[in-house]
Scaffold this active site. Sequence first.
Site, PDB file in Angstrom:
ATOM      1  N   HIS A 100       0.829  -1.196   0.000  1.00 25.00           N
ATOM      2  CA  HIS A 100       0.000   0.000   0.000  1.00 25.00           C
ATOM      3  C   HIS A 100       0.873   1.259   0.000  1.00 25.00           C
ATOM      4  O   HIS A 100       0.570   2.236  -0.703  1.00 25.00           O
ATOM      5  CB  HIS A 100      -0.918   0.004   1.223  1.00 25.00           C
ATOM      6  CG  HIS A 100      -1.803  -1.199   1.310  1.00 25.00           C
ATOM      7  ND1 HIS A 100      -2.835  -1.421   0.438  1.00 25.00           N
ATOM      8  CD2 HIS A 100      -1.795  -2.262   2.167  1.00 25.00           C
ATOM      9  CE1 HIS A 100      -3.444  -2.563   0.752  1.00 25.00           C
ATOM     10  NE2 HIS A 100      -2.831  -3.092   1.797  1.00 25.00           N
ATOM     11  N   ARG A 128      11.383  17.595  16.044  1.00 23.66           N
ATOM     12  CA  ARG A 128      12.292  16.547  16.527  1.00 23.66           C
ATOM     13  C   ARG A 128      12.473  15.421  15.522  1.00 23.66           C
ATOM     14  O   ARG A 128      13.516  14.745  15.523  1.00 23.66           O
ATOM     15  CB  ARG A 128      11.775  15.962  17.845  1.00 23.66           C
ATOM     16  CG  ARG A 128      11.886  16.881  19.034  1.00 23.66           C
ATOM     17  CD  ARG A 128      11.660  16.097  20.315  1.00 23.66           C
ATOM     18  NE  ARG A 128      10.348  15.471  20.346  1.00 23.66           N
ATOM     19  CZ  ARG A 128       9.271  16.010  20.888  1.00 23.66           C
ATOM     20  NH1 ARG A 128       9.349  17.212  21.443  1.00 23.66           N
ATOM     21  NH2 ARG A 128       8.116  15.373  20.890  1.00 23.66           N
ATOM     22  N   ASN A 182      14.259  16.096  10.823  1.00 26.90           N
ATOM     23  CA  ASN A 182      15.668  15.922  10.477  1.00 26.90           C
ATOM     24  C   ASN A 182      16.414  15.525  11.746  1.00 26.90           C
ATOM     25  O   ASN A 182      16.879  16.380  12.497  1.00 26.90           O
ATOM     26  CB  ASN A 182      16.227  17.211   9.882  1.00 26.90           C
ATOM     27  CG  ASN A 182      17.627  17.043   9.317  1.00 26.90           C
ATOM     28  OD1 ASN A 182      18.330  16.076   9.617  1.00 26.90           O
ATOM     29  ND2 ASN A 182      18.064  17.979   8.496  1.00 26.90           N
ATOM     30  N   HIS A 216      18.876  17.651  14.288  1.00 20.86           N
ATOM     31  CA  HIS A 216      18.268  17.777  15.615  1.00 20.86           C
ATOM     32  C   HIS A 216      19.192  17.246  16.702  1.00 20.86           C
ATOM     33  O   HIS A 216      19.302  17.842  17.784  1.00 20.86           O
ATOM     34  CB  HIS A 216      16.930  17.041  15.654  1.00 20.86           C
ATOM     35  CG  HIS A 216      16.346  16.950  17.033  1.00 20.86           C
ATOM     36  ND1 HIS A 216      16.564  15.872  17.866  1.00 20.86           N
ATOM     37  CD2 HIS A 216      15.583  17.817  17.738  1.00 20.86           C
ATOM     38  CE1 HIS A 216      15.943  16.070  19.009  1.00 20.86           C
ATOM     39  NE2 HIS A 216      15.335  17.244  18.955  1.00 20.86           N
ATOM     40  N   TYR A 233      21.092  22.762  23.002  1.00 25.66           N
ATOM     41  CA  TYR A 233      20.127  22.735  24.101  1.00 25.66           C
ATOM     42  C   TYR A 233      20.727  22.166  25.377  1.00 25.66           C
ATOM     43  O   TYR A 233      20.663  22.786  26.452  1.00 25.66           O
ATOM     44  CB  TYR A 233      18.912  21.925  23.661  1.00 25.66           C
ATOM     45  CG  TYR A 233      17.857  21.770  24.728  1.00 25.66           C
ATOM     46  CD1 TYR A 233      16.973  22.813  25.001  1.00 25.66           C
ATOM     47  CD2 TYR A 233      17.729  20.593  25.441  1.00 25.66           C
ATOM     48  CE1 TYR A 233      15.991  22.671  25.975  1.00 25.66           C
ATOM     49  CE2 TYR A 233      16.750  20.437  26.410  1.00 25.66           C
ATOM     50  CZ  TYR A 233      15.887  21.479  26.672  1.00 25.66           C
ATOM     51  OH  TYR A 233      14.929  21.338  27.646  1.00 25.66           O
ATOM     52  N   SER A 293      18.965  28.022  14.646  1.00 27.93           N
ATOM     53  CA  SER A 293      18.471  27.333  13.462  1.00 27.93           C
ATOM     54  C   SER A 293      17.899  28.319  12.454  1.00 27.93           C
ATOM     55  O   SER A 293      18.137  28.192  11.243  1.00 27.93           O
ATOM     56  CB  SER A 293      17.396  26.319  13.872  1.00 27.93           C
ATOM     57  OG  SER A 293      16.885  25.641  12.750  1.00 27.93           O
ATOM     58  N   HIS A 309      19.440  28.894   8.665  1.00 30.61           N
ATOM     59  CA  HIS A 309      18.578  28.698   7.496  1.00 30.61           C
ATOM     60  C   HIS A 309      18.499  29.975   6.651  1.00 30.61           C
ATOM     61  O   HIS A 309      18.578  29.910   5.417  1.00 30.61           O
ATOM     62  CB  HIS A 309      17.174  28.278   7.931  1.00 30.61           C
ATOM     63  CG  HIS A 309      17.049  26.827   8.244  1.00 30.61           C
ATOM     64  ND1 HIS A 309      17.452  26.276   9.445  1.00 30.61           N
ATOM     65  CD2 HIS A 309      16.571  25.788   7.509  1.00 30.61           C
ATOM     66  CE1 HIS A 309      17.217  24.978   9.439  1.00 30.61           C
ATOM     67  NE2 HIS A 309      16.687  24.647   8.278  1.00 30.61           N
TER      68      HIS A 309
END
Length: 528
Positions: free
Chosen positions: A115, A396, A399, A403, A411, A434, A438
């Site tokens: 499927h 999360r 990527n 991350h 973090y 981030s 970007h």
Amino acid sequence: MVTSETPNGLWRRNIKSLQSNDITSHGGSHNYAQIEDVAQWQKHVQKVKVKVLEQIQGQLSDLLDQALMESVQPFTRTNNVDEGKSHPLRSHRMEGGKVFMDRPSLLDELFEINHIRTIYHMFIAVLLVFCLSTLAVDYIDQGRLVLEFDMLFYAFGNLGTVTWAWGIMFGYTLFVPYYTLMAWGTFYHSFSSKTGLSLGTGLVLAALQTCVLGLFPIYVVIHYQLPPASRFIVILEQIRFLMKTYSFIRETVPVVMKNKPKEGETPPFPTFSSYLYFLFCPTLIYRESYPRNPHIRWNYVGVTAGMILGCLFYGYFILVRLCVPVFRNETNQPLSRRTLVLALFHSTLPGIMLLLLCFFAFLHCWLNLFGELLRFADRMFYKDWWNSTSFANYYRTWNVVVHDWLYYYGYRDFLWLSRRKFRTAAMLSVFIVSAVVHEYAFTMAFGFFYPVMFCLFAVFGVVFNFTMNDKRRSPVCNIIMWTCLFIGQGVQVCLYCQEWYAQIHCPRTGNSFWELVTPRSWSCSYKN
């Protein structure tokens, strides 16, 4: 199965007993009311059962993942204890860090289901339709069947410049950080002023990083006027080398500082081959060794390379058939509310298709190609982000490679420095970093500053992360998430395409600050 069927049996017996009582007694209306109450109670319990099973399924999945991680950690620690004398570097990095294990990519598992594979075939059919429509249009316009990939060749132009620029960045990343670390580690424990040595070495390495991996790629992109795709290659490789270098130093320096070698012994330096392997393997977290597959599946390599090539042509057809004809004509008129709204909703379909295409081409095909060639066994480059009911879970799982780097070095290190007092500030700092990276990549690739990506990440991304959190598990939240993705991608495609043609037809007349940061599409109007 037993627990789910037993209540139904009890309810059926209750209903039968109530019905029998209704026949033999004169209080029929009262018994019918009881039957209706039991039926309503049965529906209510069924709804509660569905919700409980959904919660148990999610919690069970998390528990199984945690149990798998914990089952791997003792094995790695046991191996590290046995090899601790020769490789103390391994035991330190395995504690509390990312654990690599042998696991395939999620799409590779899903494609084994007929499927799901049919959906993949549907996307291939759409690509064939794009090819046929392009051939038909070219035959009508030019009287001949031809597929001209002029835009694709333009986007990847000057590949020779890209190659030698990449070679310089790679050569620097391969030798300078590694041998600088070895030189620092050799004298660290015997040097009188350890702080002065570390500070001096850090400043020298930071200056070299700024010049070679910071300014040099920017100079190449601007000086040689590279086209967009070639710019993306240089800038993304610049970011990748910086992130890999930081991970290598971050994982190695604490071990050298904590393990003082005995007289006549050398510090626990990582091997050069492990560092070279790390520069190519599809992860941003350094380890001296990774789980490896026993052999390379060359058939898988060929199929994956073919899918990457197909994705390039897919993106070309999306731009040529769905974007270029619209925005090339729309810039004939100045920006208004009507043109902006119409262009935005027109861009949602090509925008979401480009998002899925970038995900499949890079996070699945490209990373799995390098993983297979290097026999890298841990292929969890992404998770089931498409099932996310919250943007927190989407960030999360979209990527996992990036991350992990942001989590462990952004973090978690922020929490360590603040003694776990500012979790919100740590999360916001990761979003800001981030968003800046970007926006930097898009600005350098397109050649103009238009902070669409920064606003989507630093503003809307933060808002959605706190409002649509992990507590929301309703299917409606998944619909809301996909709706936001459609609109967000439409905004990006619409605004960037409009600005691209505005920069061409209404070039800057000066180099002042406001001239550089003000979008040309806000005031550009030209006639063909």
